[in-house]
Design a protein around this motif. Structure first.
Motif, short mmCIF file in Angstrom:
data_model
loop_
_atom_site.label_atom_id
_atom_site.label_comp_id
_atom_site.label_asym_id
_atom_site.label_seq_id
_atom_site.Cartn_x
_atom_site.Cartn_y
_atom_site.Cartn_z
N ALA A 85 8.29 -8.42 14.54
CA ALA A 85 9.18 -7.29 14.30
C ALA A 85 10.02 -6.98 15.52
CB ALA A 85 8.36 -6.06 13.91
N LEU A 86 9.42 -7.05 16.71
CA LEU A 86 10.12 -6.70 17.94
C LEU A 86 10.99 -7.83 18.47
CD1 LEU A 86 7.24 -4.70 19.63
CD2 LEU A 86 9.45 -3.77 18.88
N ALA A 87 10.85 -9.01 17.89
CA ALA A 87 11.71 -10.13 18.31
C ALA A 87 13.18 -9.83 18.02
CB ALA A 87 11.29 -11.42 17.59
N GLY A 88 13.42 -8.96 17.06
CA GLY A 88 14.80 -8.59 16.72
C GLY A 88 15.35 -7.46 17.57
N GLY A 89 14.56 -6.99 18.53
CA GLY A 89 15.01 -5.90 19.39
C GLY A 89 14.08 -4.72 19.31
N PRO A 90 14.26 -3.75 20.20
CA PRO A 90 13.37 -2.58 20.22
C PRO A 90 13.48 -1.76 18.94
CG PRO A 90 15.26 -2.24 21.66
CD PRO A 90 15.30 -3.67 21.24
N ILE A 91 12.41 -1.09 18.63
CA ILE A 91 12.34 -0.21 17.46
C ILE A 91 11.93 1.17 17.96
CG2 ILE A 91 11.23 0.22 15.24
CD1 ILE A 91 10.67 -2.80 15.07
N THR A 92 12.75 2.16 17.70
CA THR A 92 12.48 3.49 18.23
C THR A 92 12.01 4.50 17.19
OG1 THR A 92 14.83 4.05 18.01
CG2 THR A 92 14.08 3.21 20.16
N ARG A 93 11.83 4.04 15.96
CA ARG A 93 11.28 4.91 14.92
C ARG A 93 10.13 4.18 14.22
NH1 ARG A 93 16.69 6.40 15.18
NH2 ARG A 93 17.12 8.63 14.91
N LEU A 94 9.03 4.89 14.02
CA LEU A 94 7.81 4.29 13.46
C LEU A 94 7.23 5.20 12.40
CD1 LEU A 94 5.34 2.35 13.44
CD2 LEU A 94 4.44 3.66 15.38
N VAL A 95 6.96 4.63 11.22
CA VAL A 95 6.27 5.35 10.16
C VAL A 95 4.95 4.62 9.90
CG1 VAL A 95 6.36 6.23 7.80
CG2 VAL A 95 8.47 6.04 9.14
N ASN A 96 3.86 5.21 10.35
CA ASN A 96 2.53 4.63 10.12
C ASN A 96 2.05 5.07 8.75
OD1 ASN A 96 1.86 3.16 12.56
ND2 ASN A 96 1.85 5.14 13.61
N ASN A 97 2.42 4.27 7.76
CA ASN A 97 2.20 4.64 6.36
C ASN A 97 1.03 3.90 5.71
OD1 ASN A 97 3.13 5.58 3.53
ND2 ASN A 97 3.22 3.35 3.37
N VAL A 98 0.73 2.69 6.17
CA VAL A 98 -0.26 1.88 5.48
C VAL A 98 -1.62 2.57 5.49
CG1 VAL A 98 -1.07 0.53 7.47
CG2 VAL A 98 -1.06 -0.50 5.19
N GLY A 99 -2.37 2.40 4.40
CA GLY A 99 -3.69 3.02 4.34
C GLY A 99 -4.48 2.52 3.15
N ILE A 100 -5.75 2.87 3.16
CA ILE A 100 -6.64 2.46 2.09
C ILE A 100 -7.62 3.59 1.80
CG2 ILE A 100 -8.36 1.43 3.65
CD1 ILE A 100 -8.79 -0.74 1.53
N ILE A 101 -8.02 3.71 0.54
CA ILE A 101 -9.03 4.67 0.12
C ILE A 101 -10.22 3.87 -0.40
CG2 ILE A 101 -9.60 6.57 -1.43
CD1 ILE A 101 -6.61 7.16 -1.64
N CYS A 102 -11.41 4.19 0.09
CA CYS A 102 -12.65 3.60 -0.43
C CYS A 102 -13.52 4.73 -0.93
CB CYS A 102 -13.37 2.80 0.67
SG CYS A 102 -12.49 1.36 1.26
N PRO A 103 -13.30 5.19 -2.18
CA PRO A 103 -14.02 6.37 -2.68
C PRO A 103 -15.52 6.10 -2.78
CG PRO A 103 -12.14 5.80 -4.09
CD PRO A 103 -12.37 4.64 -3.18
N ALA A 104 -16.31 7.02 -2.29
CA ALA A 104 -17.77 6.91 -2.39
C ALA A 104 -18.39 8.21 -1.93
CB ALA A 104 -18.29 5.75 -1.56
N GLY A 105 -19.55 8.51 -2.48
CA GLY A 105 -20.30 9.66 -2.02
C GLY A 105 -20.80 9.42 -0.60
N ALA A 106 -21.16 10.50 0.08
CA ALA A 106 -21.61 10.39 1.46
C ALA A 106 -22.84 9.50 1.60
CB ALA A 106 -21.90 11.78 2.03
N ASP A 107 -23.68 9.48 0.57
CA ASP A 107 -24.89 8.66 0.63
C ASP A 107 -24.66 7.23 0.18
OD1 ASP A 107 -24.37 9.48 -1.95
OD2 ASP A 107 -26.48 9.65 -2.53
#
Length: 231
Positions: A55-77
């Motif tokens: 990504a940075l090979a094309g030059g600096p990037i001054t805006r970042l959106v950390n959007n990726v994520g995952i949900i692993c639904p489960a009870g605490a136990d």
């Protein structure tokens, strides 16, 4: 053309954010495991590092959106260590790694915008031990980055979406299901949010004019956090 990096930008909230950024004249760089951008498994630190170098090979990037994520639904136990480690790596470690990779370019420009995608679940939600912990962790990192990076012209803010009508949401909540109607009834504005609702909030935080707002969490949830989140 100014550049913005969006992780997980191939679908859902990420895709809507990417389109909004394009509409506003930014060059959008997407890292995801699918789509037309840089392909990488962001749950793997080595893969993340490779993708960031590309990504940075094309030059600096001054805006970042950390959007990726995952949900692993489960009870605490029932939540497993493997699920906890996967959720931590994708939701939290990846955001940290992306910030560090882009930071030199932001400092050199004396300008930067970081937006971390947290969740209403950071306030507490059943079956979300791993997810809530990492999304709350993102808020903590956001606040620290705001304090440490502000002198360099870099802001860091977080967004906490409520229920958003993505493909993943609709698979688990069919429109005609009683459970879906119950969710809608719990939202003061009486509708499920859209990815574009979140993209609009991201756009505000990414704006060059948004330099006096940092370390904040904006809950885009139709009012569901009223009475739950602190003043």
């Amino acid at each position: 053309m100014e550049r913005v990096l969006i992780t997980g930008g191939a679908s859902g909230i990420g895709a809507a954010t990417a389109q909004r950024c394009r509409d506003e004249g930014f060059e959008v760089v997407i890292i995801d495991r699918a789509g037309d951008g840089i392909i990488a498994d962001l749950s793997d630190p080595a893969e993340t590092a490779r993708a960031l170098r590309q990504a940075l090979a094309g030059g600096p990037i001054t805006r970042l959106v950390n959007n990726v994520g995952i949900i692993c639904p489960a009870g605490a136990d029932e939540q497993t260590l493997d699920e906890l480690e996967l959720t931590f790596s994708l939701n939290l470690r990846c955001a940290f790694q992306c910030m560090q990779a882009l930071l030199p370019g932001m400092k050199a420009a004396s300008f930067g915008r970081i937006v971390n995608m947290s969740s209403r679940a950071a306030l507490g939600k059943e079956l979300r031990t791993a997810y809530a912990a990492t999304k709350a962790g993102l808020i903590g990192m956001t606040r620290v980055w705001a304090l440490e990076l502000g002198e360099h012209g870099i802001t860091a803010n977080a967004i906490g979406p409520g229920p958003i009508r993505t493909e993943l949401f609709e698979r688990g909540n069919p429109p005609d299901a009683p459970r879906t109607q119950a969710i809608i009834n719990a939202v003061p504005v009486r509708r499920i949010g859209t990815p574009e609702d979140i993209a609009h909030a991201v756009s505000y935080f990414l704006d060059s004019r948004c330099g006096f707002t940092t370390g904040q969490v904006l809950y885009v949830c139709g009012g569901m956090t009223v009475g739950v989140a602190g003043i």
